[in-house]
Scaffold this motif. Sequence first.
Motif, PDB file in Angstrom:
ATOM      1  N   UNK A 114     -46.716 -11.978 -37.719  1.00 23.56           N
ATOM      2  CA  UNK A 114     -46.987 -10.863 -38.614  1.00 23.56           C
ATOM      3  C   UNK A 114     -48.047 -11.301 -39.630  1.00 23.56           C
ATOM      4  N   UNK A 115     -47.887 -10.956 -40.886  1.00 26.83           N
ATOM      5  CA  UNK A 115     -48.838 -11.425 -41.897  1.00 26.83           C
ATOM      6  C   UNK A 115     -48.120 -12.300 -42.912  1.00 26.83           C
ATOM      7  N   UNK A 116     -47.073 -13.001 -42.434  1.00 22.99           N
ATOM      8  CA  UNK A 116     -46.223 -13.699 -43.379  1.00 22.99           C
ATOM      9  C   UNK A 116     -45.956 -15.166 -43.083  1.00 22.99           C
ATOM     10  N   UNK A 117     -46.261 -15.654 -41.888  1.00 18.23           N
ATOM     11  CA  UNK A 117     -45.947 -17.050 -41.579  1.00 18.23           C
ATOM     12  C   UNK A 117     -46.870 -17.575 -40.483  1.00 18.23           C
ATOM     13  N   UNK A 118     -47.072 -18.885 -40.506  1.00 14.79           N
ATOM     14  CA  UNK A 118     -47.886 -19.544 -39.481  1.00 14.79           C
ATOM     15  C   UNK A 118     -47.426 -20.987 -39.339  1.00 14.79           C
ATOM     16  N   UNK A 119     -47.663 -21.525 -38.157  1.00 10.67           N
ATOM     17  CA  UNK A 119     -47.470 -22.959 -37.912  1.00 10.67           C
ATOM     18  C   UNK A 119     -48.796 -23.496 -37.409  1.00 10.67           C
ATOM     19  N   UNK A 120     -49.237 -24.588 -38.025  1.00 14.46           N
ATOM     20  CA  UNK A 120     -50.419 -25.316 -37.579  1.00 14.46           C
ATOM     21  C   UNK A 120     -49.944 -26.736 -37.316  1.00 14.46           C
ATOM     22  N   UNK A 121     -50.225 -27.239 -36.108  1.00 12.60           N
ATOM     23  CA  UNK A 121     -49.686 -28.552 -35.761  1.00 12.60           C
ATOM     24  C   UNK A 121     -50.546 -29.239 -34.710  1.00 12.60           C
ATOM     25  N   UNK A 122     -50.104 -30.418 -34.347  1.00 11.62           N
ATOM     26  CA  UNK A 122     -50.740 -31.154 -33.260  1.00 11.62           C
ATOM     27  C   UNK A 122     -50.068 -30.860 -31.928  1.00 11.62           C
ATOM     28  N   UNK A 123     -49.024 -30.030 -31.926  1.00 11.50           N
ATOM     29  CA  UNK A 123     -48.181 -29.833 -30.742  1.00 11.50           C
ATOM     30  C   UNK A 123     -48.617 -28.656 -29.881  1.00 11.50           C
ATOM     31  N   UNK A 124     -48.806 -28.920 -28.605  1.00 12.71           N
ATOM     32  CA  UNK A 124     -48.988 -27.856 -27.634  1.00 12.71           C
ATOM     33  C   UNK A 124     -47.639 -27.176 -27.395  1.00 12.71           C
ATOM     34  N   UNK A 125     -47.662 -25.996 -26.796  1.00  9.50           N
ATOM     35  CA  UNK A 125     -46.420 -25.306 -26.473  1.00  9.50           C
ATOM     36  C   UNK A 125     -45.992 -25.690 -25.059  1.00  9.50           C
ATOM     37  N   UNK A 126     -45.666 -26.971 -24.927  1.00  7.20           N
ATOM     38  CA  UNK A 126     -45.152 -27.494 -23.665  1.00  7.20           C
ATOM     39  C   UNK A 126     -43.967 -28.415 -23.977  1.00  7.20           C
ATOM     40  N   UNK A 127     -43.254 -28.793 -22.945  1.00  3.52           N
ATOM     41  CA  UNK A 127     -42.069 -29.615 -23.136  1.00  3.52           C
ATOM     42  C   UNK A 127     -42.355 -30.955 -23.780  1.00  3.52           C
ATOM     43  N   UNK A 128     -43.435 -31.610 -23.389  1.00  4.72           N
ATOM     44  CA  UNK A 128     -43.763 -32.926 -23.965  1.00  4.72           C
ATOM     45  C   UNK A 128     -43.965 -32.833 -25.466  1.00  4.72           C
ATOM     46  N   UNK A 129     -44.790 -31.890 -25.909  1.00  8.04           N
ATOM     47  CA  UNK A 129     -45.081 -31.782 -27.340  1.00  8.04           C
ATOM     48  C   UNK A 129     -43.881 -31.305 -28.146  1.00  8.04           C
ATOM     49  N   UNK A 130     -43.071 -30.447 -27.558  1.00  9.19           N
ATOM     50  CA  UNK A 130     -41.927 -29.905 -28.287  1.00  9.19           C
ATOM     51  C   UNK A 130     -40.743 -30.870 -28.332  1.00  9.19           C
ATOM     52  N   UNK A 131     -40.689 -31.848 -27.383  1.00  9.19           N
ATOM     53  CA  UNK A 131     -39.480 -32.668 -27.300  1.00  9.19           C
ATOM     54  C   UNK A 131     -39.712 -34.166 -27.189  1.00  9.19           C
ATOM     55  N   UNK A 132     -40.847 -34.625 -26.693  1.00  7.79           N
ATOM     56  CA  UNK A 132     -41.000 -36.051 -26.389  1.00  7.79           C
ATOM     57  C   UNK A 132     -42.088 -36.765 -27.180  1.00  7.79           C
ATOM     58  N   UNK A 133     -43.254 -36.179 -27.276  1.00  7.16           N
ATOM     59  CA  UNK A 133     -44.364 -36.859 -27.941  1.00  7.16           C
ATOM     60  C   UNK A 133     -44.120 -36.939 -29.446  1.00  7.16           C
ATOM     61  N   UNK A 134     -44.889 -37.757 -30.117  1.00  7.38           N
ATOM     62  CA  UNK A 134     -44.883 -37.768 -31.583  1.00  7.38           C
ATOM     63  C   UNK A 134     -45.892 -36.739 -32.044  1.00  7.38           C
ATOM     64  N   UNK A 135     -45.406 -35.691 -32.714  1.00  8.02           N
ATOM     65  CA  UNK A 135     -46.252 -34.584 -33.168  1.00  8.02           C
ATOM     66  C   UNK A 135     -45.903 -34.269 -34.618  1.00  8.02           C
ATOM     67  N   UNK A 136     -46.826 -33.607 -35.288  1.00  2.00           N
ATOM     68  CA  UNK A 136     -46.591 -33.213 -36.666  1.00  2.00           C
ATOM     69  C   UNK A 136     -47.268 -31.882 -36.957  1.00  2.00           C
ATOM     70  N   UNK A 137     -46.739 -31.162 -37.925  1.00  3.41           N
ATOM     71  CA  UNK A 137     -47.326 -29.880 -38.284  1.00  3.41           C
ATOM     72  C   UNK A 137     -46.738 -29.362 -39.575  1.00  3.41           C
ATOM     73  N   UNK A 138     -47.243 -28.204 -39.995  1.00  2.00           N
ATOM     74  CA  UNK A 138     -46.734 -27.565 -41.201  1.00  2.00           C
ATOM     75  C   UNK A 138     -46.500 -26.088 -40.909  1.00  2.00           C
ATOM     76  N   UNK A 139     -45.552 -25.546 -41.636  1.00  2.38           N
ATOM     77  CA  UNK A 139     -45.306 -24.105 -41.597  1.00  2.38           C
ATOM     78  C   UNK A 139     -45.808 -23.519 -42.902  1.00  2.38           C
ATOM     79  N   UNK A 140     -46.599 -22.481 -42.786  1.00  2.00           N
ATOM     80  CA  UNK A 140     -47.109 -21.768 -43.952  1.00  2.00           C
ATOM     81  C   UNK A 140     -46.376 -20.450 -44.023  1.00  2.00           C
ATOM     82  N   UNK A 141     -45.882 -20.095 -45.198  1.00  2.00           N
ATOM     83  CA  UNK A 141     -45.137 -18.850 -45.332  1.00  2.00           C
ATOM     84  C   UNK A 141     -45.620 -18.095 -46.567  1.00  2.00           C
ATOM     85  N   UNK A 142     -45.525 -16.773 -46.483  1.00  2.00           N
ATOM     86  CA  UNK A 142     -45.897 -15.903 -47.590  1.00  2.00           C
ATOM     87  C   UNK A 142     -47.265 -16.284 -48.161  1.00  2.00           C
ATOM     88  N   UNK A 143     -48.333 -16.125 -47.360  1.00  2.00           N
ATOM     89  CA  UNK A 143     -49.675 -16.581 -47.801  1.00  2.00           C
ATOM     90  C   UNK A 143     -50.167 -15.837 -49.043  1.00  2.00           C
TER      91      UNK A 143
END
Length: 183
Positions: A154-183
């Motif tokens: 919507x216009x209220x939240x975002x995630x920016x990260x190093x993680x792809x939307x795959x199993x490795x990035x979501x569960x196995x690799x070392x990844x980092x990111x931030x969630x932005x809310x209420x811009x």
Amino acid sequence: EVQPSAFGGVLRTLSCDVPGGRRLAPHEVLRELEEAHLRLIRTAKRYIFIETQFLRSTPITDALVTAAAAQPDLQLVVLLPAAPEDVAFDSSDDMDAKYGEQLQSTAVERLRDAFGDRVFFGAPAQPRRMQTDGRDTHYDAPIIYIHAKVMVIDDRAAIVSSANLNGRSMRWDSETGIELAEP
């Protein structure tokens, strides 16, 4: 097992080796990025924008399909590269490349079925023609390889990260990111 403490709002994926040497996959320690993606998808009302290198995660796809059914006005925009990097630029035809493409193809088909005319998939290309027999072009134009990993809800939240939307990035690799809310 000691769980790592929260780290100043940074979302992480973290795994570690399995003791004993015999394993099919690493031990999952933190799945904060996956949990945040799933939570935000569940709260979407009007639109979801995703730009990612890979869309191969079954839990993410399942959540998007569920959101499409729960919110009949929800729209989805997904930007992906026209082909995986190893396929487009290295002409890989390895089994893992084929499996990855099958996972993504299945995810795209499921999302098209769930969202119907409320979904748009884009694969950008350069505004020029190029003759090639390879996968490095899209409709005879050189592909623009997407490497960003961002999701906007919507216009209220975002995630920016190093993680792809795959199993490795979501569960196995070392990844980092931030969630932005209420811009």
